[in-house]
Design an enzyme around this catalytic site. Structure first.
Site, PDB file in Angstrom:
ATOM      1  N   TYR A 144      -6.513 -33.484  -2.761  1.00 20.00           N
ATOM      2  CA  TYR A 144      -5.471 -32.484  -2.502  1.00 20.00           C
ATOM      3  C   TYR A 144      -6.025 -31.334  -1.666  1.00 20.00           C
ATOM      4  CZ  TYR A 144      -2.567 -28.405  -3.797  1.00 20.00           C
ATOM      5  OH  TYR A 144      -1.807 -27.262  -3.787  1.00 20.00           O
ATOM      6  N   ASP A 229      -7.737 -33.589 -13.661  1.00 18.55           N
ATOM      7  CA  ASP A 229      -6.443 -32.965 -13.351  1.00 18.55           C
ATOM      8  C   ASP A 229      -5.374 -34.036 -13.543  1.00 18.55           C
ATOM      9  OD1 ASP A 229      -4.117 -32.061 -12.029  1.00 18.55           O
ATOM     10  OD2 ASP A 229      -5.289 -30.753 -10.724  1.00 18.55           O
ATOM     11  N   ILE A 231      -1.919 -33.651 -13.824  1.00 20.42           N
ATOM     12  CA  ILE A 231      -0.577 -33.067 -13.689  1.00 20.42           C
ATOM     13  C   ILE A 231       0.476 -34.081 -13.268  1.00 20.42           C
ATOM     14  CG2 ILE A 231      -1.574 -30.815 -13.137  1.00 20.42           C
ATOM     15  CD1 ILE A 231      -0.695 -31.227 -10.235  1.00 20.42           C
ATOM     16  N   LYS A 271       5.109 -31.110 -11.930  1.00 20.20           N
ATOM     17  CA  LYS A 271       5.397 -32.439 -11.374  1.00 20.20           C
ATOM     18  C   LYS A 271       6.189 -33.298 -12.356  1.00 20.20           C
ATOM     19  CE  LYS A 271       2.778 -30.967  -8.062  1.00 20.20           C
ATOM     20  NZ  LYS A 271       3.353 -30.444  -6.797  1.00 20.20           N
TER      21      LYS A 271
END
Length: 472
Positions: A144, A229, A231, A271
């Protein structure tokens, strides 16, 4: 006389990831007001299931009115001072939701949870807790683009890429981990940990059990941290199913060990529930020292009591969460298939994926040259001629030119269909068998607009090519 933060250029805002957004904002597509505008396909936002949330709010008006189930106002209670540990009702509801997403295979202790203003804040806070300025974290590529800002800008930490290859679907390997660690040592950087996104942004794939085992063994042998992570954990819409790092620790009987204390999870409702504007993030850690320090730091970015209350009401309704997760996954799968099939009609393939709000799209065959300069040239054509803002792989630190992240969940079916029509028309005009004259014709179309492009467009390809080259 100003701070270096005012003048330094390490924020990452000059990445094509963010600059594409700027161009979109200058000329945004609107079905009626601006039908020839740029369609935003660079925003990983889930707008597919808002009707489910709105329906719940209509059936439960007391939640928005700040009243309890006895119709008594709780506005004063929420408006007055709250300490930074967060509302117990919300933390309890959130950890149950996290467990539900994982099929009940693991449970989470609300006392190990720290609330933050979004995942951006959660990742940065963890960097402050785990790394000193100049220390490094290893990240698998592509990753990202916002991590260059989130992990580095204010903390002073460094990122060393774990180079992954399309030859194996960009999977993490033991050799890639070891190579990244050695590269950090060559740069005299102290490696404090590995950070992964699971499921991956931008790949849209969840980590395999083999990869997760590799990561646990690697951090164990190196005595470093692992940040997972997660999410996008609730967006997994097809097999293989999502495996959380917590499940791996549990199955290896490592939950009450020192290794477990070095594993940390980042989560958010941006998300899975499609609520990025609510700024709800969280850190989950088995290390009470990290929890204590992160809780103190969270006072610089709290989640409002009103937001916590509303979300605790929503997440406590288990009938709703069960229905929402199931239906949202179905819609994501349907929209994903629409994008993949639309691109396939234009002769464009995607990395096989099972999660996320985007696809990792292979446009290598459309490059005028197999270089990052060729990638940026194609990207500029897609932004300015096709009218689509997508994210080039170089902005995600991909080591191979020609890959792009394309989002599909932040628009209507009609808009996505229009985007696919634009792509098809563009590809049909693309040069075949290196027909440079046809290629030049395409580049010269809309030359009036091209002449007025900002300077960064012409400089960026060389800048990002240099960055990727230096990472190798």
């Amino acid at each position: 006389m100003l701070s270096e933060k005012v003048t330094c250029n390490s924020h990452g805002q000059d990445s094509s990831y963010f600059l594409g957004w700027e161009e979109y904002e200058k000329n945004p597509y609107d079905e009626f007001k601006n039908p020839n505008g740029i369609i935003q396909m660079g925003l990983a936002e889930n707008q597919l299931s808002f009707d489910l949330l709105q329906s719940w709010l209509e059936k439960n008006p007391q939640a928005m009115a700040f009243k309890n189930y006895n119709n008594q106002s709780i506005f004063k209670d929420l408006a007055l001072f709250q300490d930074y540990h967060g509302l117990p009702a919300f933390k309890n509801a959130l950890v149950k939701f996290m467990s539900e997403i994982r099929g009940g295979s693991v449970s989470f202790n609300p006392n190990n949870l720290v609330l933050t203003a979004g995942a951006t804040s959660a990742n940065e806070t963890l960097m402050f807790c785990l790394a000193n300025p100049g220390d490094a974290f290893l990240l698998p590529t592509p990753y990202y683009p916002g991590f260059d800002r989130d992990l580095k800008w204010r903390t002073g930490a460094e990122i060393v890429p774990i180079h992954c290859s399309s030859l194996n679907g960009f999977r993490i390997t033991k050799s890639a981990l070891e190579d990244a660690y050695k590269q950090a040592e060559k740069q005299n950087l102290k490696v404090k940990g590995v950070l992964v996104t699971n499921p991956s942004n931008p790949l849209g794939t969840s980590l395999s059990l083999h990869e997760l085992d590799l990561l646990v063994n690697f951090i164990s042998s190196r005595n470093i941290h692992l940040v997972s992570d997660e999410i996008y954990s609730g967006t997994v819409f097809s097999s293989p199913s999502f495996i959380s790092i917590m499940e791996v620790l549990k199955n290896k009987n490592l939950m009450n060990t020192e290794i477990a204390k070095r594993v940390h999870i980042v989560y958010s409702l941006s998300k899975d529930l499609g609520l990025p504007g609510f700024r709800i993030g969280a850190i989950y850690s088995n290390d009470e020292r990290v929890v204590s320090a992160a809780t103190k730091m969270s006072s610089f970015g709290l989640v409002s009591s009103q937001t916590q209350h509303l979300l605790s009401e929503i997440l406590s309704d288990q009938n709703f969460t069960k229905t929402y997760l199931s239906e949202n996954r179905r819609r994501l799968k349907e929209r994903h298939e629409m994008l993949v099939s639309g691109l396939k009609k234009s002769g464009i393939g995607c990395l096989p994926s099972n999660s996320g709000l985007f696809c990792w799209v292979d446009m290598r065959h459309l490059l005028s040259s197999n270089t990052f300069e060729g990638e940026m040239e194609l990207w500029k054509m897609i932004v300015y001629q096709v009218g689509l803002n997508i994210s080039p792989g170089s902005s995600c630190h991909c080591s191979e030119p020609g890959w792009f992240r394309v989002c599909f969940a932040n628009m209507s079916e009609e808009t996505l269909d229009l985007a696919m029509q634009r792509v098809k028309s563009f590809v049909e005009l693309m040069p075949k068998q290196n027909n440079q004259s046809c290629h030049q014709k395409l580049m010269n179309r809309n030359s009036r607009r091209t002449k007025s492009l900002p300077k960064w467009v012409f400089e960026l390809s060389f800048h990002q090519q240099e960055i990727v080259a230096n990472e190798r």
